[in-house]
Design a protein around this motif. Structure first.
Motif, mmCIF file in Angstrom:
data_model
loop_
_atom_site.group_PDB
_atom_site.id
_atom_site.type_symbol
_atom_site.label_atom_id
_atom_site.label_comp_id
_atom_site.label_asym_id
_atom_site.label_seq_id
_atom_site.Cartn_x
_atom_site.Cartn_y
_atom_site.Cartn_z
ATOM 1 N N MET A 14 0.826 -1.218 0.000
ATOM 2 C CA MET A 14 0.000 0.000 0.000
ATOM 3 C C MET A 14 0.855 1.260 0.000
ATOM 4 N N LEU A 15 2.034 1.189 0.620
ATOM 5 C CA LEU A 15 2.872 2.381 0.752
ATOM 6 C C LEU A 15 3.759 2.661 -0.461
ATOM 7 N N ILE A 16 4.173 1.642 -1.167
ATOM 8 C CA ILE A 16 5.106 1.821 -2.279
ATOM 9 C C ILE A 16 4.615 2.834 -3.324
ATOM 10 N N PRO A 17 3.348 2.788 -3.753
ATOM 11 C CA PRO A 17 2.910 3.773 -4.749
ATOM 12 C C PRO A 17 3.008 5.226 -4.260
ATOM 13 N N LYS A 18 3.011 5.422 -2.950
ATOM 14 C CA LYS A 18 3.064 6.774 -2.388
ATOM 15 C C LYS A 18 4.497 7.244 -2.138
ATOM 16 N N MET A 19 5.471 6.376 -2.333
ATOM 17 C CA MET A 19 6.864 6.708 -2.041
ATOM 18 C C MET A 19 7.549 7.378 -3.224
ATOM 19 N N SER A 20 8.529 8.214 -2.888
ATOM 20 C CA SER A 20 9.378 8.809 -3.916
ATOM 21 C C SER A 20 10.401 7.757 -4.363
ATOM 22 N N GLU A 21 11.080 8.012 -5.460
ATOM 23 C CA GLU A 21 12.085 7.065 -5.949
ATOM 24 C C GLU A 21 13.202 6.837 -4.929
ATOM 25 N N PRO A 22 13.735 7.919 -4.290
ATOM 26 C CA PRO A 22 14.770 7.672 -3.270
ATOM 27 C C PRO A 22 14.269 6.812 -2.105
ATOM 28 N N GLU A 23 13.017 6.991 -1.706
ATOM 29 C CA GLU A 23 12.460 6.174 -0.633
ATOM 30 C C GLU A 23 12.341 4.718 -1.066
ATOM 31 N N MET A 25 14.237 3.237 -3.311
ATOM 32 C CA MET A 25 15.588 2.694 -3.388
ATOM 33 C C MET A 25 16.112 2.364 -1.987
ATOM 34 N N TYR A 26 15.807 3.213 -1.005
ATOM 35 C CA TYR A 26 16.216 2.967 0.368
ATOM 36 C C TYR A 26 15.567 1.681 0.881
ATOM 37 N N LEU A 27 14.271 1.538 0.652
ATOM 38 C CA LEU A 27 13.553 0.341 1.089
ATOM 39 C C LEU A 27 14.139 -0.902 0.426
ATOM 40 N N LEU A 28 14.429 -0.822 -0.850
ATOM 41 C CA LEU A 28 15.030 -1.943 -1.572
ATOM 42 C C LEU A 28 16.386 -2.303 -0.964
ATOM 43 N N GLY A 29 17.195 -1.298 -0.674
ATOM 44 C CA GLY A 29 18.501 -1.544 -0.061
ATOM 45 C C GLY A 29 18.378 -2.213 1.295
ATOM 46 N N GLN A 30 17.428 -1.761 2.088
ATOM 47 C CA GLN A 30 17.196 -2.370 3.398
ATOM 48 C C GLN A 30 16.776 -3.833 3.245
ATOM 49 N N ALA A 31 15.864 -4.097 2.336
ATOM 50 C CA ALA A 31 15.377 -5.460 2.126
ATOM 51 C C ALA A 31 16.502 -6.372 1.632
ATOM 52 N N GLU A 32 17.322 -5.863 0.718
ATOM 53 C CA GLU A 32 18.426 -6.672 0.211
ATOM 54 C C GLU A 32 19.439 -6.956 1.310
ATOM 55 N N GLY A 33 19.685 -5.964 2.166
ATOM 56 C CA GLY A 33 20.602 -6.154 3.285
ATOM 57 C C GLY A 33 20.081 -7.193 4.265
ATOM 58 N N MET A 34 18.796 -7.135 4.544
ATOM 59 C CA MET A 34 18.199 -8.116 5.448
ATOM 60 C C MET A 34 18.264 -9.521 4.852
ATOM 61 N N ALA A 35 18.016 -9.631 3.564
ATOM 62 C CA ALA A 35 18.071 -10.929 2.890
ATOM 63 C C ALA A 35 19.493 -11.488 2.929
ATOM 64 N N LEU A 36 20.481 -10.633 2.728
ATOM 65 C CA LEU A 36 21.873 -11.064 2.766
ATOM 66 C C LEU A 36 22.254 -11.550 4.164
#
Length: 55
Positions: A14-23, A25-36
């Motif tokens: 629900m939140l992703i469509p409301k996020m800016s591109e930098p937000e 990218m930050y979320l993606l980086g956090q998720a990738e870090g957690m997965a690693l």
């Protein structure tokens, strides 16, 4: 997937469509870090189990 995980994914969806591109990218980086980190943790547990089986 348990109920908590489903709520988390629903909230993120629900939140992703409301996020800016930098937000996004930050979320993606956090998720990738957690997965690693999870992958490293699982590898360490498997290594420990293998070593215990050798003994």
């Amino acid at each position: 997937m348990n109920e908590k995980e489903e709520r988390i994914l629903t909230t993120i969806a629900m939140l992703i469509p409301k996020m800016s591109e930098p937000e996004k990218m930050y979320l993606l980086g956090q998720a990738e870090g957690m997965a690693l980190m999870k992958k490293k943790q699982q590898a360490a547990e498997e290594k420990k189990e293998t070593e215990l089986q050798k003994v």
